[in-house]
Design a protein around this motif. Structure first.
Motif, PDB file in Angstrom:
ATOM      1  N   TYR A  56      10.370   0.151  13.771  1.00  0.00           N
ATOM      2  CA  TYR A  56       9.347  -0.363  13.002  1.00  0.00           C
ATOM      3  C   TYR A  56      10.209  -0.812  11.768  1.00  0.00           C
ATOM      4  CZ  TYR A  56       5.927   1.353  16.018  1.00  0.00           C
ATOM      5  OH  TYR A  56       4.937   1.572  17.206  1.00  0.00           O
ATOM      6  N   ILE A  57       9.579  -1.964  11.239  1.00  0.00           N
ATOM      7  CA  ILE A  57      10.257  -2.751  10.427  1.00  0.00           C
ATOM      8  C   ILE A  57       9.140  -2.919   9.020  1.00  0.00           C
ATOM      9  CG2 ILE A  57      11.861  -4.475   9.184  1.00  0.00           C
ATOM     10  CD1 ILE A  57      12.810  -4.622  12.278  1.00  0.00           C
ATOM     11  N   PRO A  58       9.040  -2.255   8.076  1.00  0.00           N
ATOM     12  CA  PRO A  58       7.966  -2.447   6.939  1.00  0.00           C
ATOM     13  C   PRO A  58       8.246  -3.569   6.000  1.00  0.00           C
ATOM     14  CG  PRO A  58       8.905  -0.238   6.940  1.00  0.00           C
ATOM     15  CD  PRO A  58       9.884  -0.980   7.759  1.00  0.00           C
ATOM     16  N   GLN A  59       7.087  -4.883   5.798  1.00  0.00           N
ATOM     17  CA  GLN A  59       7.058  -5.783   5.193  1.00  0.00           C
ATOM     18  C   GLN A  59       6.131  -5.611   3.932  1.00  0.00           C
ATOM     19  OE1 GLN A  59       5.432  -9.447   6.679  1.00  0.00           O
ATOM     20  NE2 GLN A  59       7.117 -10.637   5.807  1.00  0.00           N
ATOM     21  N   GLU A  60       6.718  -5.397   2.754  1.00  0.00           N
ATOM     22  CA  GLU A  60       5.890  -5.121   1.696  1.00  0.00           C
ATOM     23  C   GLU A  60       4.683  -5.941   1.405  1.00  0.00           C
ATOM     24  OE1 GLU A  60       9.078  -7.430  -0.415  1.00  0.00           O
ATOM     25  OE2 GLU A  60       8.897  -6.070   1.295  1.00  0.00           O
ATOM     26  N   ALA A  61       4.835  -7.372   1.777  1.00  0.00           N
ATOM     27  CA  ALA A  61       3.745  -8.288   1.562  1.00  0.00           C
ATOM     28  C   ALA A  61       3.922  -9.359   2.731  1.00  0.00           C
ATOM     29  CB  ALA A  61       3.606  -8.778   0.445  1.00  0.00           C
ATOM     30  N   PRO A  62       2.903 -10.201   3.084  1.00  0.00           N
ATOM     31  CA  PRO A  62       3.152 -11.107   4.039  1.00  0.00           C
ATOM     32  C   PRO A  62       3.727 -12.588   3.371  1.00  0.00           C
ATOM     33  CG  PRO A  62       0.772 -11.089   3.387  1.00  0.00           C
ATOM     34  CD  PRO A  62       1.522  -9.921   2.868  1.00  0.00           C
ATOM     35  N   LEU A  63       5.040 -12.415   3.387  1.00  0.00           N
ATOM     36  CA  LEU A  63       6.053 -13.516   2.590  1.00  0.00           C
ATOM     37  C   LEU A  63       6.527 -14.378   3.598  1.00  0.00           C
ATOM     38  CD1 LEU A  63       7.646 -11.016   0.108  1.00  0.00           C
ATOM     39  CD2 LEU A  63       5.745 -12.556  -0.315  1.00  0.00           C
ATOM     40  N   GLY A  64       6.094 -14.604   4.466  1.00  0.00           N
ATOM     41  CA  GLY A  64       6.466 -15.643   5.552  1.00  0.00           C
ATOM     42  C   GLY A  64       7.142 -15.139   6.745  1.00  0.00           C
ATOM     43  N   LEU A  65       7.310 -16.122   7.931  1.00  0.00           N
ATOM     44  CA  LEU A  65       8.000 -15.591   9.239  1.00  0.00           C
ATOM     45  C   LEU A  65       9.571 -15.564   8.693  1.00  0.00           C
ATOM     46  CD1 LEU A  65       5.926 -17.816  11.774  1.00  0.00           C
ATOM     47  CD2 LEU A  65       5.278 -15.759  10.443  1.00  0.00           C
TER      48      LEU A  65
END
Length: 355
Positions: A76-85
């Motif tokens: 699992y790789i967390p992304q702090e906000a949906p900042l693009g593909l």
């Protein structure tokens, strides 16, 4: 080869359902959309999968676990906000290392799998290979323009005047060259690192970018009508399997699945349809292309061409169609003043009633 699955994002087009649930876990024929993608990755011979997660990380982790039930090894790789593909590729750099990979958008539904795409990419010397399909309304999608040799020569995101009808499906294959591209681009006007900009960078810098066409059915499940259509497509292929209890006063015809512990009494079910485990159907009609999830109760109800999620109750209501009912929802007949409607509806909902 590895896989990078995107399971973050807000799911704004499926609100209010996605206020409390990951859009990738909304079920099609009683199985989360994300599961179909993970199975396609496994069937393509890939076992090492990184999953990008956001606000709904806990729910996705609970549903997928370590991936062993799919035959996968999941990180699992967390992304702090949906900042693009392209940002997803950027933050997955350590996981991806210098291996080629498939990037799979977790809310995409693709019948026919991705084995052909992966095999074609492995046989060629490409930096990127994009999955495409013809669509009726290209202005709603990212669109690719092809050269005479099938190479990608242009990409447009939801163009007002599309140069082709070839929509970019949410499945890509990349060589490690994509890492230089995502580091070279800057955020778009909406503040995101766009994968289309990274692919354009590859093209402009001499990268080999090719196309591959969808061999089966594809839908982005971000809208209600797409969810219902995917549900229809899957239900068309099911085989009858009655493991629950059906009494002698009920009529079950066509391709119908009744899961263990479900009880059907004094009701009519016309397939294709599926009734989830431990659901109770009494004095009701379930029409074609309907999925009833686990633990639901339907009494004196009529439902068709709809998806009903787990633990919901529909009682004394007829004519429900083209509907997506969330988890733990209660839809009941109004009492008292005739010809009135009483509603308690969350934000971003849409209700249609007969005037």
């Amino acid at each position: 080869m590895k896989a990078l699955v995107l399971a973050g994002g807000k799911g704004t087009r499926l609100r209010p359902l996605t206020h409390t649930s990951a859009k990738q876990l909304v079920p099609v024929a009683n199985k989360p959309v994300l599961y179909y993608g993970l199975e396609a990755i496994r069937d393509a011979g890939i076992s090492n999968v990184g999953i990008i997660v956001g606000d709904t990380a806990h729910e996705v982790r609970e549903a997928v676990g370590d991936g062993s039930k799919f035959g996968l090894d999941v990180t699992y790789i967390p992304q702090e906000a949906p900042l693009g593909l392209a940002h997803c590729v950027l933050i997955a750099r350590e996981f991806l290392a210098d291996e080629p990979f498939v990037m799979y958008l977790g809310d995409n539904f693709l019948v026919g799998g991705i084995r052909d795409l992966v095999e074609a990419f492995c046989e060629a010397d490409n930096d990127a290979q994009i999955l495409l399909t013809s669509v009726a309304e290209p202005q709603l999608y990212g669109i690719a323009e092809l050269g005479p040799d099938g190479g990608i020569i242009g990409l447009e995101e939801k163009p007002e005047h599309p140069r082709s009808d070839l929509a970019i499906v949410g499945v890509y294959t990349f060589s490690p060259a994509i890492h230089e591209a995502v580091n070279a681009i800057t955020p778009s006007a909406r503040g995101e690192l766009e994968i289309t900009d990274a692919i354009k960078w590859l093209i402009d810098n001499g990268g080999r970018v090719r196309s591959h066409f969808v061999s089966g059915y594809w839908r982005d499940t971000g809208r209600l009508q797409d969810m219902l259509e995917c549900n229809r497509i899957v239900l068309e292929a099911i085989e009858p399997d009655i493991r629950g209890t059906v009494d002698g006063f009920s009529e079950v015809t066509g391709r119908v699945v009744i899961e263990p512990g479900a009880v059907v009494e004094n009701s009519v079910i016309r397939g294709p349809a599926v009734v989830g485990a431990h659901s109770k159907i009494n004095g009701s009609y379930i029409g074609p292309y309907t999925s009833i999830a686990e633990g639901c109760v339907l009494e004196d109800a009529e439902v068709q061409y709809s998806i009903v999620l787990g633990e919901s109750v529909i009682r004394g209501v007829s004519g429900l169609t083209y509907s997506l009912i969330g988890r733990n929802v209660e839809v009941v007949q109004a009492r008292g003043v005739p010809n009135t409607h009483q509603l308690m509806v969350g934000d971003h909902s849409r209700i249609q009633v007969r005037a």
